[in-house]
Scaffold this motif. Sequence first.
Motif, mmCIF file in Angstrom:
data_model
loop_
_atom_site.group_PDB
_atom_site.id
_atom_site.type_symbol
_atom_site.label_atom_id
_atom_site.label_comp_id
_atom_site.label_asym_id
_atom_site.label_seq_id
_atom_site.Cartn_x
_atom_site.Cartn_y
_atom_site.Cartn_z
ATOM 1 N N ARG A 140 -31.585 -60.099 15.785
ATOM 2 C CA ARG A 140 -30.406 -60.506 16.569
ATOM 3 C C ARG A 140 -29.708 -61.669 15.890
ATOM 4 O O ARG A 140 -30.360 -62.510 15.297
ATOM 5 N N PRO A 141 -28.377 -61.717 16.014
ATOM 6 C CA PRO A 141 -27.669 -62.887 15.472
ATOM 7 C C PRO A 141 -28.134 -64.143 16.201
ATOM 8 O O PRO A 141 -28.487 -64.089 17.385
ATOM 9 N N PRO A 142 -28.159 -65.276 15.525
ATOM 10 C CA PRO A 142 -28.549 -66.507 16.218
ATOM 11 C C PRO A 142 -27.549 -66.846 17.317
ATOM 12 O O PRO A 142 -26.359 -66.574 17.186
ATOM 13 N N ALA A 143 -28.040 -67.388 18.412
ATOM 14 C CA ALA A 143 -27.172 -67.815 19.519
ATOM 15 C C ALA A 143 -27.112 -69.336 19.496
ATOM 16 O O ALA A 143 -28.138 -70.001 19.331
ATOM 17 N N TYR A 144 -25.943 -69.851 19.626
ATOM 18 C CA TYR A 144 -25.759 -71.298 19.588
ATOM 19 C C TYR A 144 -25.260 -71.790 20.939
ATOM 20 O O TYR A 144 -24.479 -71.110 21.604
#
Length: 87
Positions: A74-78
């Motif tokens: 998954r793309p990183p969540a910021y």
Amino acid sequence: MNLFASLMRTVVPIAVGVLLGLAARAGLDLDDATVTATLTTLYYALFRVLEEAAGRIGWEPLRVVAGVLLGWARPPAYNPPGEGAAR
């Protein structure tokens, strides 16, 4: 965890680009840096676009595979600015 995911999604495409560059270099008379940079960019762009498109159409298996091939499923969540930041 987001930092690790972000690093993995940077390092894996670079490593794949280097490996593809070495493979492409066999028999080609091209500058190593040019081949590596071009293949790395194309690899990242292809799987990032697939990941995004699969997410938009709801095709979870493709999204996961594209994410794994980028180094993390998954793309990183910021966090939005101001949330969770040390003051």
